[in-house]
Motif scaffolding. Sequence first.
Motif, PDB file in Angstrom:
ATOM      1  N   UNK A  58     -87.755  13.233  12.426  1.00 34.29           N
ATOM      2  CA  UNK A  58     -89.093  13.320  13.009  1.00 34.29           C
ATOM      3  C   UNK A  58     -89.148  14.338  14.133  1.00 34.29           C
ATOM      4  N   UNK A  59     -88.043  14.450  14.872  1.00 38.17           N
ATOM      5  CA  UNK A  59     -88.004  15.372  16.016  1.00 38.17           C
ATOM      6  C   UNK A  59     -86.825  16.333  15.854  1.00 38.17           C
ATOM      7  N   UNK A  60     -86.957  17.324  14.975  1.00 37.55           N
ATOM      8  CA  UNK A  60     -85.840  18.233  14.694  1.00 37.55           C
ATOM      9  C   UNK A  60     -85.482  19.105  15.897  1.00 37.55           C
ATOM     10  N   UNK A  61     -84.215  19.510  15.906  1.00 39.31           N
ATOM     11  CA  UNK A  61     -83.761  20.445  16.926  1.00 39.31           C
ATOM     12  C   UNK A  61     -83.237  19.816  18.192  1.00 39.31           C
ATOM     13  N   UNK A  62     -83.215  18.468  18.244  1.00 41.44           N
ATOM     14  CA  UNK A  62     -82.742  17.776  19.446  1.00 41.44           C
ATOM     15  C   UNK A  62     -81.390  17.118  19.150  1.00 41.44           C
ATOM     16  N   UNK A  63     -80.366  17.494  19.871  1.00 42.66           N
ATOM     17  CA  UNK A  63     -79.037  16.911  19.702  1.00 42.66           C
ATOM     18  C   UNK A  63     -78.772  15.868  20.790  1.00 42.66           C
ATOM     19  N   UNK A  64     -77.722  15.061  20.578  1.00 42.94           N
ATOM     20  CA  UNK A  64     -77.290  14.080  21.568  1.00 42.94           C
ATOM     21  C   UNK A  64     -75.946  14.493  22.140  1.00 42.94           C
ATOM     22  N   UNK A  65     -75.810  14.399  23.450  1.00 44.76           N
ATOM     23  CA  UNK A  65     -74.513  14.510  24.109  1.00 44.76           C
ATOM     24  C   UNK A  65     -74.260  13.161  24.767  1.00 44.76           C
ATOM     25  N   UNK A  66     -73.386  12.350  24.143  1.00 45.74           N
ATOM     26  CA  UNK A  66     -73.238  10.971  24.604  1.00 45.74           C
ATOM     27  C   UNK A  66     -71.847  10.688  25.124  1.00 45.74           C
ATOM     28  N   UNK A  67     -71.812   9.961  26.224  1.00 44.49           N
ATOM     29  CA  UNK A  67     -70.579   9.388  26.751  1.00 44.49           C
ATOM     30  C   UNK A  67     -70.736   7.878  26.746  1.00 44.49           C
ATOM     31  N   UNK A  68     -69.794   7.176  26.154  1.00 43.58           N
ATOM     32  CA  UNK A  68     -69.869   5.708  26.130  1.00 43.58           C
ATOM     33  C   UNK A  68     -69.417   5.167  27.487  1.00 43.58           C
ATOM     34  N   UNK A  69     -70.316   4.463  28.144  1.00 38.19           N
ATOM     35  CA  UNK A  69     -70.010   3.906  29.461  1.00 38.19           C
ATOM     36  C   UNK A  69     -70.948   2.731  29.716  1.00 38.19           C
ATOM     37  N   UNK A  70     -70.417   1.686  30.319  1.00 34.03           N
ATOM     38  CA  UNK A  70     -71.223   0.504  30.607  1.00 34.03           C
ATOM     39  C   UNK A  70     -72.163   0.762  31.779  1.00 34.03           C
ATOM     40  N   UNK A  71     -73.234  -0.056  31.854  1.00 35.12           N
ATOM     41  CA  UNK A  71     -74.306   0.168  32.795  1.00 35.12           C
ATOM     42  C   UNK A  71     -73.884   0.324  34.245  1.00 35.12           C
ATOM     43  N   UNK A  72     -73.057  -0.591  34.747  1.00 37.15           N
ATOM     44  CA  UNK A  72     -72.668  -0.544  36.155  1.00 37.15           C
ATOM     45  C   UNK A  72     -71.906   0.733  36.474  1.00 37.15           C
ATOM     46  N   UNK A  73     -71.009   1.125  35.580  1.00 41.78           N
ATOM     47  CA  UNK A  73     -70.221   2.345  35.784  1.00 41.78           C
ATOM     48  C   UNK A  73     -71.128   3.569  35.702  1.00 41.78           C
ATOM     49  N   UNK A  74     -72.064   3.555  34.757  1.00 44.53           N
ATOM     50  CA  UNK A  74     -72.995   4.679  34.609  1.00 44.53           C
ATOM     51  C   UNK A  74     -73.835   4.867  35.872  1.00 44.53           C
ATOM     52  N   UNK A  75     -74.283   3.769  36.449  1.00 44.14           N
ATOM     53  CA  UNK A  75     -75.107   3.860  37.652  1.00 44.14           C
ATOM     54  C   UNK A  75     -74.289   4.377  38.829  1.00 44.14           C
ATOM     55  N   UNK A  76     -73.072   3.887  38.977  1.00 45.82           N
ATOM     56  CA  UNK A  76     -72.200   4.396  40.048  1.00 45.82           C
ATOM     57  C   UNK A  76     -71.981   5.899  39.887  1.00 45.82           C
ATOM     58  N   UNK A  77     -71.773   6.319  38.646  1.00 48.13           N
ATOM     59  CA  UNK A  77     -71.549   7.736  38.367  1.00 48.13           C
ATOM     60  C   UNK A  77     -72.802   8.553  38.674  1.00 48.13           C
ATOM     61  N   UNK A  78     -73.964   8.005  38.333  1.00 46.31           N
ATOM     62  CA  UNK A  78     -75.219   8.691  38.599  1.00 46.31           C
ATOM     63  C   UNK A  78     -75.442   8.867  40.104  1.00 46.31           C
ATOM     64  N   UNK A  79     -75.216   7.802  40.858  1.00 49.93           N
ATOM     65  CA  UNK A  79     -75.420   7.874  42.308  1.00 49.93           C
ATOM     66  C   UNK A  79     -74.493   8.916  42.926  1.00 49.93           C
ATOM     67  N   UNK A  80     -73.245   8.931  42.482  1.00 49.11           N
ATOM     68  CA  UNK A  80     -72.296   9.923  43.000  1.00 49.11           C
ATOM     69  C   UNK A  80     -72.710  11.334  42.616  1.00 49.11           C
ATOM     70  N   UNK A  85     -75.536  16.576  44.443  1.00 51.23           N
ATOM     71  CA  UNK A  85     -76.551  17.571  44.112  1.00 51.23           C
ATOM     72  C   UNK A  85     -76.642  17.930  42.646  1.00 51.23           C
ATOM     73  N   UNK A  86     -76.037  17.130  41.772  1.00 51.45           N
ATOM     74  CA  UNK A  86     -76.059  17.435  40.341  1.00 51.45           C
ATOM     75  C   UNK A  86     -77.140  16.618  39.622  1.00 51.45           C
ATOM     76  N   UNK A  87     -77.687  17.190  38.573  1.00 46.94           N
ATOM     77  CA  UNK A  87     -78.634  16.507  37.700  1.00 46.94           C
ATOM     78  C   UNK A  87     -78.132  16.692  36.273  1.00 46.94           C
ATOM     79  N   UNK A  88     -77.219  15.808  35.873  1.00 46.65           N
ATOM     80  CA  UNK A  88     -76.457  16.042  34.650  1.00 46.65           C
ATOM     81  C   UNK A  88     -76.566  14.924  33.620  1.00 46.65           C
ATOM     82  N   UNK A  89     -77.592  14.071  33.734  1.00 45.09           N
ATOM     83  CA  UNK A  89     -77.768  13.026  32.734  1.00 45.09           C
ATOM     84  C   UNK A  89     -79.251  12.723  32.596  1.00 45.09           C
ATOM     85  N   UNK A  90     -79.651  12.350  31.365  1.00 43.94           N
ATOM     86  CA  UNK A  90     -81.049  12.030  31.078  1.00 43.94           C
ATOM     87  C   UNK A  90     -81.308  10.541  30.899  1.00 43.94           C
ATOM     88  N   UNK A  91     -80.317   9.821  30.370  1.00 46.18           N
ATOM     89  CA  UNK A  91     -80.532   8.451  29.898  1.00 46.18           C
ATOM     90  C   UNK A  91     -79.338   7.586  30.235  1.00 46.18           C
TER      91      UNK A  91
END
Length: 334
Positions: A58-80, A85-91
């Motif tokens: 339905x939405x061609x041309x969009x790829x996924x770059x995924x890292x498997x990580x649990x919610x708490x770890x993902x949030x800690x990583x996002x805050x860090x 000063x980085x903006x390196x994740x969407x979801x």
Amino acid sequence: MHFQLAFAVTLVSIAGSAFAQPTERALAEAAAREKKVILWGSPDVGVFQTMHAEFVKKYPGVTLEMTKVQGAVAIDRLIASRSAGRKDVDFLDTPVGYMPLLLNRGLADSFDWTAVLGTDPDKVLYGGRGLIGWHIDLPISFNTGMAKAGDIRTWDDLLDPRWRGKLVIEKRGLAFAVLALKWGEAKTTAYLKKLMENRPIITVGSTQTIEALAGGQGAIAVGPYGGPVLKAKADGAPVDLAMVGPVPTMLEVAVQVKDGPNPNATRLWIHYLTTPKAQELLYKGQGLGFVQGSALSPLGEMYKKAGLEIVLESTDAPLMQKMLSLVSAIVGQH
């Protein structure tokens, strides 16, 4: 006069277009230019890749770059990451309990999911700053060589002394924290104290609890997710679900990270997660899905057919933390 009126109408038209909602087509065109979604997610990478194969139809041309990580770890990583000063994740996806870490820092973006994409409004949380990506149901399960479905007709049956030393309970007690919303604190406390008199085996994590149950360490378990239990059953393990209500169920929240590099593609991906096709593939690959509301998983349909009540965890994170603390003070100290 006519000139003034025409000028005023023009201003209204411009203002209206400036604040108009984007359309799905506009999002899709912008997503094609962004070309990808960067995900930090808890499901297996292969499962999301299978889901993505349908998404791009339905939405061609969009790829996924995924890292498997649990919610708490993902949030800690996002805050860090943001502190650097980085903006390196969407979801990312996270249990309800960790949402304040995002909301209080302004890290969850908001969107009018229903108006733009037709998302089921019952799946929208926190003023559009999250969607329910899937449910995590926590039913009673049992070893078919050590117990029969008829042995377990209510939650109170687990208090029978015949099961002393034969119960397997996951240490966090998530099921009981959700049940406390229905039972109340006094009843839950009394229930758990009596349950502990049956000297349950305490495990850590859903997978370990299923393995302990299948291996005969106990006859009855509370803690495994329903879908993975049925998957283990299909693979030949001597385990099954007791069709007993209410079924305590947690929420996994899909979050669009504020100021992520690919906002349009991310919105399309998060909405897609709630659709019947995505839920079908998520259940097939991971045993996860909705057990209440729209786009029910096969297990959700089973619960519905059996007439079982589903008790959902509260989206009030402080309340859930209170219930978890109540439960862990008893189960976690055993």
